[in-house]
Design a protein around this motif. Structure first.
Motif, PDB file in Angstrom:
ATOM      1  N   UNK A   1      12.238  19.143 -41.475  1.00  9.25           N
ATOM      2  CA  UNK A   1      12.323  17.830 -42.783  1.00  9.25           C
ATOM      3  C   UNK A   1      11.519  18.344 -43.273  1.00  9.25           C
ATOM      4  N   UNK A   2      10.710  19.397 -43.533  1.00 10.49           N
ATOM      5  CA  UNK A   2       9.444  19.251 -44.549  1.00 10.49           C
ATOM      6  C   UNK A   2      10.117  19.608 -46.314  1.00 10.49           C
ATOM      7  N   UNK A   3      11.599  19.733 -46.078  1.00 11.05           N
ATOM      8  CA  UNK A   3      11.766  19.473 -47.153  1.00 11.05           C
ATOM      9  C   UNK A   3      12.271  18.292 -48.139  1.00 11.05           C
ATOM     10  N   UNK A   4      11.815  17.987 -47.282  1.00  9.93           N
ATOM     11  CA  UNK A   4      12.363  16.487 -47.600  1.00  9.93           C
ATOM     12  C   UNK A   4      10.476  16.446 -48.817  1.00  9.93           C
ATOM     13  N   UNK A   5       9.754  16.514 -48.118  1.00 12.96           N
ATOM     14  CA  UNK A   5       8.297  16.817 -49.085  1.00 12.96           C
ATOM     15  C   UNK A   5       8.086  17.621 -49.818  1.00 12.96           C
ATOM     16  N   UNK A   6       9.002  18.982 -49.196  1.00 14.14           N
ATOM     17  CA  UNK A   6       9.000  19.398 -50.907  1.00 14.14           C
ATOM     18  C   UNK A   6       9.740  19.163 -52.206  1.00 14.14           C
ATOM     19  N   UNK A   7      10.704  18.530 -52.272  1.00 11.32           N
ATOM     20  CA  UNK A   7      11.657  18.015 -52.935  1.00 11.32           C
ATOM     21  C   UNK A   7      10.922  17.228 -54.029  1.00 11.32           C
ATOM     22  N   UNK A   8      10.460  16.537 -53.387  1.00  8.40           N
ATOM     23  CA  UNK A   8       8.946  15.410 -53.836  1.00  8.40           C
ATOM     24  C   UNK A   8       8.399  15.884 -54.976  1.00  8.40           C
ATOM     25  N   UNK A   9       7.853  17.153 -54.673  1.00 13.08           N
ATOM     26  CA  UNK A   9       6.849  17.504 -55.310  1.00 13.08           C
ATOM     27  C   UNK A   9       7.147  18.230 -56.787  1.00 13.08           C
ATOM     28  N   UNK A  10       8.813  18.749 -56.579  1.00 18.30           N
ATOM     29  CA  UNK A  10       9.481  19.369 -56.992  1.00 18.30           C
ATOM     30  C   UNK A  10      10.090  18.116 -58.616  1.00 18.30           C
ATOM     31  N   UNK A  11       9.646  16.944 -58.652  1.00 19.91           N
ATOM     32  CA  UNK A  11       9.711  16.001 -59.576  1.00 19.91           C
ATOM     33  C   UNK A  11       8.571  16.521 -60.507  1.00 19.91           C
ATOM     34  N   UNK A  12       9.356  16.270 -62.270  1.00 19.72           N
ATOM     35  CA  UNK A  12       8.896  16.547 -62.760  1.00 19.72           C
ATOM     36  C   UNK A  12       7.969  15.859 -63.517  1.00 19.72           C
TER      37      UNK A  12
END
Length: 391
Positions: free
Chosen positions: A234-245
């Motif tokens: 479940x933490x991958x969703x937030x991790x993907x958001x944090x990878x925004x440019x």
């Protein structure tokens, strides 16, 4: 104008005039002037309809103009091509109305005395013709003028051939553009999952490809779940958001998702954050890369196996030689010892043999097996790694 000058003039027209109709009009004019005809017309073949259609005319009397410009002649009418369009031969008559070779509607729709048909062929098939008319005068053609008109027909055949080639090139270009458009359409509609979600995880919309990829029954069933529950971690969703440019885009984010049937699928995600003022949402695409991940993992394991096997083989070779000397010397030494001394030496001999068995396993590694009782250490189980695999 002599015959040579006529051919030169027509050649100049054909090489400088790009419009087919205008070129034929100019040629008709020059031919009419050369042979002294009173009227002349040019026809070309509509290859789809298989008819001769008028293209250009010169010195047409006003009463005959509607007839000449509207005449459409089926070239496959029985006897037509055999009579007046045979090969490259010029057909002439000084009594058209009574000449059986001209017994076709075209030649009788308007009364005239003499006529000459100059056909031109491309690749063995009729491509068009000139028709020269003398309204009241009986005009006979000698061999010289016939030969000259046949040469004109050959020049016009080259003109029609070039026109056909241009038309074919345009057709092929059109097909190429259509194929390119189909290709772009295919790219635009490539079967990848498309989604839109809210920050809370609510799935707002998906396309059929995403429903199929995640193995849900239908779109409504997928919309009923929270996006966070689809992530294996479940933490991958937030991790993907944090990878925004800086533009709010997450690119090439590889993540493992759950499918409806309890399985998982690895996907490559590209998404961006959007907002309409009052609401914020995420939209993006996912592409199934499970097969690629498995292939990459298999390649990594194969590479690791090759490296371990090479190291083990090298180590086994280096250990075997001195070990063989040690075991051999121990065996010779044991022969000269008392039983009590041999009993003290036996554990050393047995340990040496155990080392030899371990070295043998090192040289037979075919796969990588980890010790079950030490999973955290990833320590290699030499015995299981060197056992033959079941067929």
């Amino acid at each position: 104008m002599g015959g040579a000058e006529l051919l030169i003039t027509i050649a100049h027209i054909l090489t400088t005039e790009t419009d087919l109709t205008q070129a034929l009009r100019l040629v008709v004019r020059e031919v009419v002037r050369f042979v002294g005809a009173e009227t002349g017309g040019a026809y070309r073949v509509d290859r789809e309809r298989r008819v001769l259609v008028p293209v250009a005319a010169y010195r047409v009397p006003k009463p005959a103009l509607p007839i000449l410009t509207s005449a459409v002649v089926p070239i496959d009418e029985p006897g037509f091509r055999q009579s007046v369009l045979a090969g490259s031969s010029v057909t002439s008559s000084d009594d058209v109305q009574n000449d059986p070779r001209f017994a076709f509607e075209l030649f009788h729709r308007f009364p005239h005395r003499s006529g000459v048909v100059v056909p031109f062929h491309v690749d063995g098939d009729v491509a068009g013709a000139l028709y020269l008319v003398w309204w009241k005068r009986a005009e006979r053609f000698d061999l010289t003028r016939v030969s000259m008109l046949e040469a004109v027909g050959q020049q016009l055949a080259l003109l029609l051939r070039a026109a056909w080639l241009r038309a074919e090139a345009e057709r092929q270009r059109g097909e190429a553009l259509a194929a390119e458009e189909r290709y772009h359409s295919l790219v635009e509609h490539i079967p990848v999952g498309i989604f839109r979600t809210a920050p809370s995880g609510q799935i707002l919309d998906v396309n059929p490809a995403m429903v199929e990829m995640l193995k849900f029954k239908d779109r409504e069933a997928l919309l009923a779940v929270n996006a966070t529950s689809l992530y294996v971690n479940p933490e991958d969703r937030e991790r993907g958001h944090r990878l925004r440019d800086a533009a709010g885009v997450t690119r090439d984010f590889q993540v493992e998702l759950r499918t409806y049937g309890g399985g998982t699928v690895w996907v490559r995600m590209n998404a961006r954050a959007l907002g309409d003022g009052a609401h914020e949402y995420w939209e993006g695409t996912i592409e199934d890369i499970t097969a690629q991940r498995r292939a990459d993992e298999a390649e990594r394991r194969a590479e690791t196996l090759r490296a371990v096997a090479q190291l083990a083989n090298a180590a086994a070779h280096e250990i075997n030689n001195p070990l063989a000397v040690i075991v051999g010397r121990l065996e010779l030494l044991r022969r000269d010892l008392t039983l009590e001394q041999q009993s003290k030496l036996n554990p050393i001999v047995e340990s040496s043999r155990q080392i030899a068995r371990i070295v043998t396993h090192m040289g037979r590694i075919t796969r990588l097996q980890i010790l079950d009782d030490m999973p955290a250490s990833s320590m290699l189980d030499l015995r299981r790694s060197s056992e033959p695999t079941n067929p």
